[in-house]
Design a protein around this motif. Sequence first.
Motif, PDB file in Angstrom:
ATOM      1  N   MET A 118      -0.080  -4.236  -5.324  1.00 48.76           N
ATOM      2  CA  MET A 118       0.270  -2.914  -5.838  1.00 48.76           C
ATOM      3  C   MET A 118       1.778  -2.703  -5.790  1.00 48.76           C
ATOM      4  O   MET A 118       2.294  -2.126  -4.842  1.00 48.76           O
ATOM      5  N   PRO A 119       2.527  -3.185  -6.801  1.00 54.34           N
ATOM      6  CA  PRO A 119       3.975  -2.953  -6.784  1.00 54.34           C
ATOM      7  C   PRO A 119       4.261  -1.466  -6.956  1.00 54.34           C
ATOM      8  O   PRO A 119       3.449  -0.721  -7.487  1.00 54.34           O
ATOM      9  N   SER A 120       5.404  -1.055  -6.512  1.00 57.21           N
ATOM     10  CA  SER A 120       5.773   0.353  -6.605  1.00 57.21           C
ATOM     11  C   SER A 120       5.996   0.743  -8.061  1.00 57.21           C
ATOM     12  O   SER A 120       6.340  -0.094  -8.901  1.00 57.21           O
ATOM     13  N   CYS A 140      -6.180  -4.373   8.051  1.00 52.41           N
ATOM     14  CA  CYS A 140      -4.794  -4.311   7.591  1.00 52.41           C
ATOM     15  C   CYS A 140      -4.748  -4.015   6.086  1.00 52.41           C
ATOM     16  O   CYS A 140      -5.515  -4.582   5.321  1.00 52.41           O
ATOM     17  N   ALA A 141      -3.823  -3.170   5.691  1.00 53.68           N
ATOM     18  CA  ALA A 141      -3.697  -2.808   4.278  1.00 53.68           C
ATOM     19  C   ALA A 141      -2.797  -3.768   3.505  1.00 53.68           C
ATOM     20  O   ALA A 141      -2.583  -3.581   2.311  1.00 53.68           O
ATOM     21  N   ASN A 142      -2.273  -4.804   4.141  1.00 53.02           N
ATOM     22  CA  ASN A 142      -1.341  -5.706   3.462  1.00 53.02           C
ATOM     23  C   ASN A 142      -1.924  -6.361   2.222  1.00 53.02           C
ATOM     24  O   ASN A 142      -1.199  -6.654   1.279  1.00 53.02           O
ATOM     25  N   THR A 143      -3.225  -6.619   2.206  1.00 48.73           N
ATOM     26  CA  THR A 143      -3.839  -7.209   1.014  1.00 48.73           C
ATOM     27  C   THR A 143      -3.675  -6.276  -0.176  1.00 48.73           C
ATOM     28  O   THR A 143      -3.357  -6.707  -1.280  1.00 48.73           O
ATOM     29  N   TRP A 144      -3.851  -4.981   0.043  1.00 53.90           N
ATOM     30  CA  TRP A 144      -3.663  -4.016  -1.049  1.00 53.90           C
ATOM     31  C   TRP A 144      -2.211  -3.955  -1.475  1.00 53.90           C
ATOM     32  O   TRP A 144      -1.893  -3.940  -2.657  1.00 53.90           O
ATOM     33  N   TYR A 145      -1.299  -3.905  -0.523  1.00 56.65           N
ATOM     34  CA  TYR A 145       0.120  -3.826  -0.871  1.00 56.65           C
ATOM     35  C   TYR A 145       0.592  -5.073  -1.614  1.00 56.65           C
ATOM     36  O   TYR A 145       1.528  -5.015  -2.399  1.00 56.65           O
ATOM     37  N   ALA A 146      -0.051  -6.184  -1.398  1.00 56.92           N
ATOM     38  CA  ALA A 146       0.336  -7.421  -2.068  1.00 56.92           C
ATOM     39  C   ALA A 146       0.127  -7.334  -3.573  1.00 56.92           C
ATOM     40  O   ALA A 146       0.804  -8.013  -4.340  1.00 56.92           O
TER      41      ALA A 146
END
Length: 59
Positions: A35-37, A27-33
């Motif tokens: 990396m704000p836009s 799952c990529a959620n760890t990265w998205y957590a």
Amino acid sequence: MPPLEAGDHCELPVVAAWAPVAVAEACANTWYAVMPSPTVLLRQVAADVAERAGAPEGG
């Protein structure tokens, strides 16, 4: 990063997120957590600039 001038300072935000290896690989959620836009980052910078513009000298 460019060199700082005398009296300047730099603030580097640091964020950490972790997950068990099996979850992180699936799952990529760890990265998205962490990396704000770019839009979020630009809003934060603009708010900081506006706040400093309204502050009295030396503040």
